[in-house]
Enzyme design. Structure first.
Site, PDB file in Angstrom:
ATOM      1  N   GLU A 248       0.728  -1.118  -0.091  1.00 26.00           N
ATOM      2  CA  GLU A 248      -0.061   0.070  -0.008  1.00 26.00           C
ATOM      3  C   GLU A 248       0.980   1.258   0.180  1.00 26.00           C
ATOM      4  O   GLU A 248       1.630   1.433   0.813  1.00 26.00           O
ATOM      5  CB  GLU A 248      -0.891  -0.003   1.115  1.00 26.00           C
ATOM      6  CG  GLU A 248      -1.828  -1.010   1.191  1.00 26.00           C
ATOM      7  CD  GLU A 248      -2.562  -1.545   2.580  1.00 26.00           C
ATOM      8  OE1 GLU A 248      -1.976  -0.804   3.764  1.00 26.00           O
ATOM      9  OE2 GLU A 248      -2.971  -2.521   2.717  1.00 26.00           O
TER      10      GLU A 248
ATOM     11  N   GLU B 279      -4.869  -6.427   2.576  1.00 21.92           N
ATOM     12  CA  GLU B 279      -3.432  -7.183   3.199  1.00 21.92           C
ATOM     13  C   GLU B 279      -3.577  -8.685   2.890  1.00 21.92           C
ATOM     14  O   GLU B 279      -2.550  -9.055   2.493  1.00 21.92           O
ATOM     15  CB  GLU B 279      -3.418  -6.815   4.670  1.00 21.92           C
ATOM     16  CG  GLU B 279      -2.883  -5.599   5.096  1.00 21.92           C
ATOM     17  CD  GLU B 279      -4.180  -4.471   5.128  1.00 21.92           C
ATOM     18  OE1 GLU B 279      -5.125  -4.750   5.094  1.00 21.92           O
ATOM     19  OE2 GLU B 279      -3.686  -3.280   5.288  1.00 21.92           O
TER      20      GLU B 279
ATOM     21  N   PHE C  31       1.667  -1.416   8.841  1.00 24.48           N
ATOM     22  CA  PHE C  31       1.842  -1.507  10.237  1.00 24.48           C
ATOM     23  C   PHE C  31       1.867  -3.031  10.763  1.00 24.48           C
ATOM     24  O   PHE C  31       0.988  -3.690  10.112  1.00 24.48           O
ATOM     25  CB  PHE C  31       1.108  -0.616  11.037  1.00 24.48           C
ATOM     26  CG  PHE C  31       1.156   0.827  10.807  1.00 24.48           C
ATOM     27  CD1 PHE C  31       2.231   1.606  11.919  1.00 24.48           C
ATOM     28  CD2 PHE C  31       0.722   1.382   9.770  1.00 24.48           C
ATOM     29  CE1 PHE C  31       2.269   2.936  11.504  1.00 24.48           C
ATOM     30  CE2 PHE C  31       0.922   3.028   9.756  1.00 24.48           C
ATOM     31  CZ  PHE C  31       1.557   3.599  10.343  1.00 24.48           C
TER      32      PHE C  31
ATOM     33  N   PHE D 141      -1.607  -4.374  11.417  1.00 26.40           N
ATOM     34  CA  PHE D 141      -2.352  -4.869  10.140  1.00 26.40           C
ATOM     35  C   PHE D 141      -2.034  -6.349   9.809  1.00 26.40           C
ATOM     36  O   PHE D 141      -3.020  -6.950   8.914  1.00 26.40           O
ATOM     37  CB  PHE D 141      -2.130  -3.887   8.881  1.00 26.40           C
ATOM     38  CG  PHE D 141      -2.278  -2.641   9.196  1.00 26.40           C
ATOM     39  CD1 PHE D 141      -2.700  -2.143  10.345  1.00 26.40           C
ATOM     40  CD2 PHE D 141      -1.860  -1.472   8.043  1.00 26.40           C
ATOM     41  CE1 PHE D 141      -2.849  -0.867  10.643  1.00 26.40           C
ATOM     42  CE2 PHE D 141      -2.075  -0.193   8.034  1.00 26.40           C
ATOM     43  CZ  PHE D 141      -2.472   0.235   9.507  1.00 26.40           C
TER      44      PHE D 141
ATOM     45  N   HIS E  58      -1.564   0.803  15.779  1.00 22.23           N
ATOM     46  CA  HIS E  58      -0.459   1.234  15.043  1.00 22.23           C
ATOM     47  C   HIS E  58       0.862   1.277  15.801  1.00 22.23           C
ATOM     48  O   HIS E  58       1.682   1.843  15.375  1.00 22.23           O
ATOM     49  CB  HIS E  58      -0.818   2.693  14.364  1.00 22.23           C
ATOM     50  CG  HIS E  58      -1.906   2.676  13.346  1.00 22.23           C
ATOM     51  ND1 HIS E  58      -3.120   2.708  13.751  1.00 22.23           N
ATOM     52  CD2 HIS E  58      -1.663   2.690  12.024  1.00 22.23           C
ATOM     53  CE1 HIS E  58      -3.774   2.550  12.732  1.00 22.23           C
ATOM     54  NE2 HIS E  58      -2.938   2.870  11.509  1.00 22.23           N
TER      55      HIS E  58
END
Lengths: 330, 334
Positions: B34, B65, B88, B91, B134
């Site tokens: 991304e 993802e 991150f 994720f 995060h």
């Protein structure tokens, strides 16, 4: 389209091979000779046969937990297949994978998959490689009506459409996600409608009619090979047995329903057509079935007699290098 | 006397150089994720790569993802060498099936017949006020999965050499970059070089106790060692660099010498990888220990947002010093 007789025969052979392999495998599982659980493809043969007849050896395929039929239709060999189901060293995966992870990368078959919806993103990756190489390879991606509710299927369709990748998505809609009827797990009757969300063609075919599947796939594969991007093909089909094994008992579906689908059996229907058209007589298709059956018996014998894996191979192939350097603790 | 000046670069530049060099060197390598192409990476690690190599080699993906990891699995199994980014590490929860059940297991499940040279680059760590989703350090979860390698570089030099090795490795490697480290400077040779995966580094030699650490916490451990030195305690600081495979030899050799151990990591202490290090020492070197192994890690809570709470959550050098002192014998006559 005018289909040459050798292609018609080839379609029948692929279906018969799947049927005979699966029924014998199911019996061995019920007898406790094959460990674990088999998800059998019986009833759905026209889909794998019709799709794979349009694929080349170097095309890719991702499969499902109900994957034996896909491997057989892609050219899989009975001996290493049964050996794998028995957990033998001579199996396709050296006894490490079993039914749910059976694979043959030499045939581009990137594995059955124990995770519903696990395969479609992998098909996108294979198609990415195919596009990069530019040799016209395609990736066929099988999944079920149940998997069509997984996010991965949507992610994969979006990515394949976005990058115009050569993927043929094949939804095998057998009306049940495990034991839950389609109308109780999704609102649309036709999964193919979802293709519109990704700007790709979506086609519904009769999954009990091998010629219908073959024709639809032929078009989708041709589009993919020529750079026209992905398509979604939905084959309406039916699982004769339960989710696992060969038992047909059905608290979740009526005997009547099973009988209605069995009356449209893809193999019986097709062999009648071939007899009527003078391609193959009923006696000849009986003989074909007997030949396949003896091949099955021979392969089962081979698998039963072949050695178990050496326990020393337990840690092999966790990593590419020798296990000793790959394990954490001293 | 003249010494050749070794070029200085920061951690982000070191990562960028490794990516650039490998994409250039090997036509099978590509980068996908991304915002890695047009936006050049959320932390700038892929600066200039799209311009240099084009959209087939540096690929912006949808925010998908599972799709990203699955694409890497399929591309790798069919002959390419993908480097994919999960922005991150938090994720990874979105795509855990593809990491856990597909990427890590495919080679084994297929009897060794698949090759999965995939690098999953991701970022970890708290301290930048981005709260619970995060900021995590989830390495222990990944180390628990056979089939993955887990690398967590602490310096610019290691970041470049370990990333090049990870890309050339035929196994799936999760490469975890701590977001607070991107700006730290260090010596980074301009030419490509590799560092072996699975080899720890003794950052500071010492005789009185061993502090085992990794990623950003290594710098806290070094600061703690400075403080301890002022008290006459000479700590050896080991940077594991790679958690899986674990360099047990370097850890045990140090324990044989110092007889006292602190394991310090930023992740939540309970269930953290520090427990694995402590267990290794208990199993292999308990007779050498003069004191129980002490772990330093974050408290058992999500990472909070408010700076005062986040700072209270983060493990630090003070806690490492206190832990070290707990391993030392009580001084008589002090």
């Amino acid at each position: 389209m005018a289909v040459p007789p050798e292609v018609l025969l080839d379609l029948l052979v692929r279906m018969v091979r799947i049927r005979e392999f699966e029924e014998a495998g199911g019996r061995l599982m019920e007898q406790g000779k094959i460990p674990g659980a088999l998800h059998l493809y019986v009833g759905e043969e026209a889909v794998a046969a019709g799709v794979c007849a349009s694929l080349n050896r170097d095309d890719y395929l991702t499969s499902t937990h109900r994957g034996h039929g896909h491997l057989i239709a892609k050219g899989g060999d009975f001996k290493p297949m049964y050996a794998e189901l028995f957990g033998k060293a001579a199996g396709y995966c050296r006894g490490k994978g079993g039914s749910m992870h059976i694979a043959d990368l030499d045939l581009g078959m990137l594995g059955a998959n124990g995770i519903v919806g696990g395969g479609p993103p992998i098909a996108v990756g294979a198609a990415w490689t195919a596009k990069r190489r530019g040799r016209g390879q395609v990736a066929a991606c099988f999944f079920g009506d149940g998997a069509s509710n997984q996010g991965t299927v949507h992610e994969a369709m979006n990515m394949a459409a976005l990058w115009e990748l050569p993927v043929v998505f094949v939804c095998e809609n057998n009306l049940y996600g495990e034991y839950t009827r389609q109308d109780r797990h999704q609102t649309v009757a036709d999964v193919a409608e979802r293709a519109a969300s990704y700007g790709m063609p979506g086609v519904v075919v009769d999954g009990m009619d091998v010629m219908a599947v073959h024709e639809a796939t032929h078009e989708a594969v041709a589009r993919a090979r020529s750079g026209g991007g992905p398509s979604l093909l939905e084959a309406k089909t039916y699982r004769y047995f339960n989710h696992i094994g060969i038992s047909p008992t059905s608290s979740y579906r009526s005997e009547d329903e099973v009988a209605q689908w069995r009356a449209r059996d893809p193999i019986e229907t097709f062999r009648q057509v071939l007899a009527k058209d003078g391609v193959l007589s009923l006696e000849q298709s009986d003989a074909l079935r007997a030949r396949v059956r003896s091949e099955v018996e021979e392969a089962i014998h081979y698998a039963e007699e072949s050695p178990l894996p050496d326990p020393d191979t337990l840690l092999q192939d966790v990593y590419s290098e020798p296990a000793a350097s790959a394990t954490g603790g001293a | 006397m003249t010494t050749a000046a070794v070029r200085q670069a920061n951690y982000r530049e070191a990562i960028n150089e490794a990516l650039r060099g490998e994409i250039e060197r090997d036509p099978d390598v590509f980068l996908a994720g991304e915002d890695v192409a047009g936006h050049e990476g959320s932390f700038g690690a892929s600066a200039g790569l799209l311009a240099a190599f084009g959209p087939e080699r540096v690929v912006d993906t949808p925010i998908s993802e599972s799709g990203i990891i699955g694409m890497a699995v399929g591309a790798a199994a069919t002959g390419l060498r993908p480097v994919v980014e999960v922005m991150f590490i938090d994720f990874i929860g979105v795509c855990m099936d593809q990491v856990l059940n597909q990427l890590a297991k495919m080679k084994y499940m297929f009897g060794g017949k698949a090759r999965l040279p995939v690098v999953v680059r991701t970022t970890c760590g708290a301290g930048v006020r981005v709260a619970a989703q995060h900021s995590q350090s989830l390495e222990a979860m990944l180390c628990h999965i056979p089939g993955l390698k887990v690398v967590m570089p602490a310096t610019p030099y290691d970041a470049k050499g370990l990333l090049i090795s990870a890309i050339r490795d035929d196994n799936p490697v999760v490469f975890i970059e701590h977001k607070l480290l991107y700006r730290i400077q260090g010596e980074v040779p301009e030419e490509p070089y590799t560092l072996p995966l699975g080899v720890a580094e003794v950052r500071r030699p010492g005789t009185d106790l061993t502090i085992v650490s990794w990623s950003a916490m290594v710098h806290e451990a070094l600061a703690a060692a400075d403080e301890l030195a002022q008290r006459g305690i000479h700590a050896e600081v080991i940077d594991l660099r790679t958690l899986s495979p674990l360099d047990a030899h370097t850890v045990l050799t140090s324990v044989h010498k110092t007889h006292r151990v602190v394991v310090a990591h930023e992740a939540v202490k309970f269930g953290g990888f520090g427990g694995e290090v402590a267990a290794l020492i208990a199993e292999e070197a308990i007779d050498y220990l003069d004191a129980p192994v002490v772990r330093v890690g974050a408290p058992f809570s999500p990472v909070p947002f408010s700076p005062v709470l986040e700072d209270a959550w983060l493990p630090n050098r003070r806690q490492i010093v206190e832990a070290a002192l707990r391993t030392m014998p009580a001084r008589t006559g002090a």
